[in-house]
Design a protein around this motif. Structure first.
Motif: not given
Length: 252
Positions: A98, A121-122, A127-129, A145, A179
């Protein structure tokens, strides 16, 4: 208003992911790849803003391998005006972290000067977000977000966010990073005529070196394993027995 939408190439959400026998990561051999579903929602929202007369141009950006061209063509077929591919890896199994993605996007934004960045959003693969938040910090822009509703009004974005306690509505000044969450919209299907038109839309290729970004990983994956198989249940003869079993398991 110019809108920029980052999109990521991931394993299609309908595919059951398999882990390599050596546990080094997911097996990508002959696996269908698609646009990250959250990014698809962001593309749809950007196109709706343009169709509503609030945006003048929608630019899709992807960072990764050359094969991400297919993902960008999908965004163009949905209605994006042009696309930028930043080639940052030669191997499809290399996942750009990211922070590196955010730094590259910051470089793209410096060149393109959009008024709004809409992103998922991710990503469903890691699934880092984190990318949207990191990008906001690097640029010093406002951020919102987990958006389930976005409205542009008088130089600011009014965003309804999904939070643990329900919904929260905030206003952020443009330029901003937003996001998006699942309930923002339902992405359209790309029609065959639009798929054909997408082949003629401009798609510019750049490299991570063009932005002076080091994409070397800071994280090391030690091992990847599949989730444990679900254990078999048991049958009970009565409600009393069910309650007794639940008490034994500590569920009551």
């Amino acid at each position: 208003m110019k809108v920029l939408v980052p999109v990521k190439r991931v394993i299609d959400y309908n595919v059951k992911v398999r882990v390599k026998p050596d546990g080094s990561g997911p097996d990508l051999a002959n696996v269908k790849m698609s646009m990250n579903p959250f990014d698809e929602i962001a593309v749809e929202e950007a196109i709706r803003l343009r169709e509503g007369g609030q945006a003048s141009e929608v630019i899709a950006v992807s960072i990764g391998v050359k094969q991400a061209q297919e993902t960008l063509r999908t965004a163009l077929a949905m209605g994006a005006d042009r696309a930028i591919l930043v080639i940052a890896a030669d191997d499809a199994e290399t996942d750009i972290e990211p922070l590196a993605v955010a730094k590259i996007l910051a470089g793209v934004i410096e060149d393109e000067k959009p008024d709004l960045v809409l992103c998922g959003k991710q990503a469903i693969d890691n699934d880092m977000n984190a990318t949207g938040q990191m990008l906001s910090a690097l640029l010093g822009w406002a951020q919102a977000t987990f958006a389930s509703e976005v409205r542009i009004d008088s130089g600011k974005a009014v965003v309804t966010r999904e939070v643990d306690g329900g919904l929260q509505t905030i206003g952020v000044r443009l330029p901003a990073i937003i996001s998006v969450d699942l309930r923002l919209n339902e992405p359209r299907y790309a029609s065959l005529p639009n798929i054909m038109k997408a082949k003629k839309k401009p798609l510019e290729e750049k490299s991570a070196a063009d932005f002076g970004v080091d994409v070397s990983p800071r994280l090391q994956i030690l091992k990847t394993t599949e989730p444990a198989a679900r254990s078999a249940g048991i049958r009970v003869a009565s409600v009393d027995e069910l309650i007794a079993k639940l008490k034994e398991a500590g569920a009551v």
